[in-house]
Design an enzyme around this catalytic site. Structure first.
Site, mmCIF file in Angstrom:
data_model
loop_
_atom_site.group_PDB
_atom_site.id
_atom_site.type_symbol
_atom_site.label_atom_id
_atom_site.label_comp_id
_atom_site.label_asym_id
_atom_site.label_seq_id
_atom_site.Cartn_x
_atom_site.Cartn_y
_atom_site.Cartn_z
ATOM 1 C CD GLU A 158 -11.100 -14.966 14.944
ATOM 2 O OE1 GLU A 158 -11.825 -16.177 15.039
ATOM 3 O OE2 GLU A 158 -11.213 -14.085 13.958
ATOM 4 C CG ASP A 161 -13.369 -10.468 17.322
ATOM 5 O OD1 ASP A 161 -13.302 -10.819 16.113
ATOM 6 O OD2 ASP A 161 -14.340 -10.849 18.270
ATOM 7 C CG ASP A 174 -14.658 -18.468 18.204
ATOM 8 O OD1 ASP A 174 -16.115 -18.382 18.229
ATOM 9 O OD2 ASP A 174 -14.166 -17.885 17.968
ATOM 10 C CE LYS A 199 -12.810 -13.593 10.494
ATOM 11 N NZ LYS A 199 -12.989 -13.576 12.110
HETATM 12 P P1 ADP Z 1 -18.624 -13.928 15.064
HETATM 13 O O1 ADP Z 1 -17.535 -14.049 15.878
HETATM 14 O O2 ADP Z 1 -18.854 -15.098 14.075
HETATM 15 O O3 ADP Z 1 -18.806 -12.519 14.428
HETATM 16 P P2 ADP Z 1 -20.268 -13.799 17.369
HETATM 17 O O4 ADP Z 1 -19.342 -14.282 18.434
HETATM 18 O O5 ADP Z 1 -20.608 -12.311 17.748
HETATM 19 O O6 ADP Z 1 -20.001 -14.081 16.033
HETATM 20 O O7 ADP Z 1 -21.676 -14.687 17.755
HETATM 21 C C1 ADP Z 1 -22.811 -14.302 17.139
HETATM 22 C C2 ADP Z 1 -23.818 -15.388 17.312
HETATM 23 O O8 ADP Z 1 -23.877 -15.412 18.761
HETATM 24 C C3 ADP Z 1 -25.231 -14.835 16.761
HETATM 25 O O9 ADP Z 1 -25.730 -16.121 15.971
HETATM 26 C C4 ADP Z 1 -26.140 -14.529 17.954
HETATM 27 O O10 ADP Z 1 -27.447 -14.742 17.790
HETATM 28 C C5 ADP Z 1 -25.628 -15.539 19.022
HETATM 29 N N1 ADP Z 1 -25.783 -15.014 20.486
HETATM 30 C C6 ADP Z 1 -25.712 -13.919 21.015
HETATM 31 N N2 ADP Z 1 -26.211 -13.901 22.194
HETATM 32 C C7 ADP Z 1 -26.589 -15.093 22.410
HETATM 33 C C8 ADP Z 1 -27.351 -15.651 23.573
HETATM 34 N N3 ADP Z 1 -27.601 -14.902 24.559
HETATM 35 N N4 ADP Z 1 -27.905 -16.920 23.246
HETATM 36 C C9 ADP Z 1 -27.552 -17.724 22.148
HETATM 37 N N5 ADP Z 1 -26.882 -17.181 21.176
HETATM 38 C C10 ADP Z 1 -26.526 -15.776 21.271
HETATM 39 MG MG MG Z 2 -15.835 -14.290 16.665
#
Ligand code: ADP
Ligand code: MG
Length: 585
Positions: free
Chosen positions: A147, A9, A169, A70
């Site tokens: 995704e 991912d 998502d 990205k």
């Molecule tokens: P991406 O797919 O865009 O790379 P992610 O799916 O990894 O991103 O999501 C990242 C986001 O999720 C960040 O803003 C992070 O702060 C938030 N996040 C991670 N854990 C938590 C949580 N327990 N509560 C709220 N937000 C969270």
């Molecule tokens: Mg993602």
């Protein structure tokens, strides 16, 4: 031996790599961490930094750090990193190379092939750029998948039947919603919508603004803060946001945040979930508008959606599931770690291509909801018996959640906390599994906050603590076997309910059809699988006799699942829960 293909991912904020091990998708950790921030940087000494160290220096050295590359994939641009120009493919390649190395170190062999996920809306140019990034990193990208498709695979691998799924998502900086149709294992994205400038980072920003406002109004600290102080506030805001996903209050405390006239200033702020939800509500409403746009794009209405999957770290914010449930009347599924589920799906796809035996992603979840009662409206009338769920069913365990309650009277000295298991809005209709009292509360006007904290561990032991927020005065109860205690009874009741859906007598589904459909039946499969898993873990400690029985029942359950035969599940499930209960008590 089949060649291992990894699943990646490659996210805007975070990236993950996963592989099929022992038939199951598992995320490969790097020094205990399963998430690699999608940041690339150049350190003081000129070395390339990927992940956490690059993320750490981003605020301090923005010219030496690249984030969210990205967003630029497919564009004909160069980004500057430490004074040198790079294409987006090259920056992405650095992240891919790191992920490949993490997997190689873990598996102790050279890897060449990968399945990589991209957003459903990615154009050909963006997909091509992703492939090129792979090539630069020395990774043969054998397939690019969407995704939402990966997320659907993670949730449904191996399950036949057809259904309409909404994949919601919400990541760090992007929001995507997709309507996915699944038919006999074929998954297709029907429509999608989103906002590629909306995500969890915006939530952090709201908390940062709140902190700055507080500094200004309460401490007279105004103007630009030093970069280091800002970086610390950013970090603290994100941490507070995560705490608020599980608890009603979060403290933001940063000692020696800055110096004022030679005197150190310590930051100490508390923020409540209510305040926080007020700040982010407009963002969530915006995502819901996009959800409706996606639905109309697919020519569907909300009631035609059979399942909602929550993907992306920011969906851990409880307001997300709550609002979706209000809109759809469905409880969104989030039992697979939302920030790992896309990578898990990529690994499942990879495993299928490699010809590996792949089974569903399994997690330990609580099959029951636990909560307490409070004064609120019940059927339009005020009642002290309103059920307040604290840990909801299908939440992965171990888990700790807390909620705040308020005293009803001035100078109230005692609160009684009742603990229930069940789903009924009227707490009295649920199963009461415990009760305790906290006495000696301080003299305070009505509305004195009491925090109830529920902690459920892997063994089904539930600890409930109630704390007077102001003083820390606490009371507590431990309930052993909270999960399995009523398993058999509940199971029998559930069987009856399911049976009733099919008319009197045994739960015989009509021929050819009907079992893989209803959510209730699918849930039975999920529960049965979780139970079989649990039993597998107990094999080691069991006596020979028990082990034989366990193995037989596990096999029976697995067979029924493989045949998609819901009716054949109930007997072995009931017997197995009994044995487990007996072994655990
Ligand atoms: P991406 O797919 O865009 O790379 P992610 O799916 O990894 O991103 O999501 C990242 C986001 O999720 C960040 O803003 C992070 O702060 C938030 N996040 C991670 N854990 C938590 C949580 N327990 N509560 C709220 N937000 C969270
Ligand atoms: Mg993602």
């Amino acid at each position: 031996m089949v060649e291992t293909i990894i699943g990646i991912d490659l996210g805007t904020t975070n990236s993950e790599v996963a592989v099929i091990e022992n038939g199951k998708a598992s995320i490969i950790p790097d020094q205990g961490c399963r998430i690699l921030p999608s940041f690339v940087g150049v350190g003081d000494d000129g070395t390339v930094l990927v992940g956490e160290p690059a993320r750490n220096q981003y605020k301090l050295y923005p010219d030496r750090t690249v984030k969210s590359i990205k967003r630029r994939m497919g564009e004909d641009v160069k980004v500057m990193l430490g004074g040198m120009p790079f294409t987006p493919q090259e920056i992405s390649a650095i992240i891919l190379k790191k992920l490949k190395e993490i997997a190689e170190r873990h598996l102790d062999r050279t890897l060449r092939k990968a399945v990589i996920t991209v957003p459903a809306y990615f154009s050909d140019a963006q997909r091509q750029a992703t492939k090129e990034a792979g090539e630069i990193a020395g990774v043969d990208v054998i397939k690019i998948i969407n995704e939402p498709t990966a997320a659907a695979l993670a949730y449904e691998s191996g399950q036949p039947g057809s259904r309409r799924i909404l994949v919601y998502d919400l990541g760090g900086g992007t929001f995507d919603v997709s309507v996915v149709e699944m038919e006999e294992g074929v998954i297709e994205v029907r429509a999608g919508h989103g906002n590629n400038r909306l995500g969890g980072d915006d939530f952090d920003q709201k908390i940062v603004e709140h902190v700055l406002q507080c500094l200004r109004e309460e401490h007279g600290i105004d103007g630009d803060l030093p970069a280091r102080a800002m970086a610390r506030i950013d970090r603290a805001a994100e941490a507070a946001k995560r705490v608020l996903s599980d608890h009603p209050f979060a403290k933001i405390e940063e000692e020696y945040l800055l110096e004022r006239d030679g005197v150190p200033f310590h930051l100490a702020i508390e923020i409540s979930r209510d305040e926080y939800e007020g700040m982010i509500a407009p963002f969530i409403e915006e995502t819901l508008e996009a959800v409706h746009t996606a639905l109309s794009g697919a020519g569907l209405v909300a009631s035609q959606i059979e399942e909602i999957l929550l993907v992306g770290g920011a969906t851990r914010t409880p307001l997300v599931a709550r609002r979706l449930q209000e809109e759809f009347g469905l409880v969104p599924r989030q039992e697979i770690d939302p920030d790992l589920c896309v990578a898990a799906g990529a690994a499942i796809q990879a495993g299928m291509i490699a010809g590996q035996e792949v089974s569903a992603v399994l997690v330990d979840i609580t099959p029951y909801t636990f909560g307490t009662s409070a004064f609120d409206e019940l059927d339009g009338l005020p009642s002290p018996h309103c059920y307040v769920p604290v840990i909801k069913k299908n939440t992965p365990i171990p888990v700790t959640k807390s909620e705040v309650f308020y005293t009803m009277f001035d100078d109230q000295e005692t609160v009684i906390i009742q603990v229930f298991q069940g789903e009924e809005r009227d707490a009295r209709k649920n199963i009461k599994i415990g009760e305790f009292k906290v006495s000696g509360l301080s003299k305070a006007p009505a509305g004195n906050p009491i925090i109830a904290r529920f902690e459920l561990d892997r063994n089904g032991i539930l600890q409930v603590t109630a704390v007077e927020k102001k003083t820390g005065l606490a009371g507590k109860i431990t309930i052993d076997n909270a999960v399995s205690k009523f398993g058999t009874e509940e199971m029998a009741a559930a069987r009856e309910r399911v049976g009733a859906l099919f008319g009197a007598g045994r739960a015989e589904p009509p021929p050819g059809h009907a079992h893989g459909t209803g959510a209730a039946v699918r849930h039975e499969f999920t529960k049965a699988r979780a139970l079989a898993e649990k039993a597998e873990r107990m094999l080691e400690g069991a006596s020979d006799e028990d082990r034989e029985e366990l193995v037989n029942l596990i096999e029976e359950i697995n067979d029924a699942i493989a045949r998609n035969d819901a009716a054949a599940l109930s007997d072995p499930v009931e017997q197995l829960s009994e044995i487990i209960f007996y072994l655990e008590s």
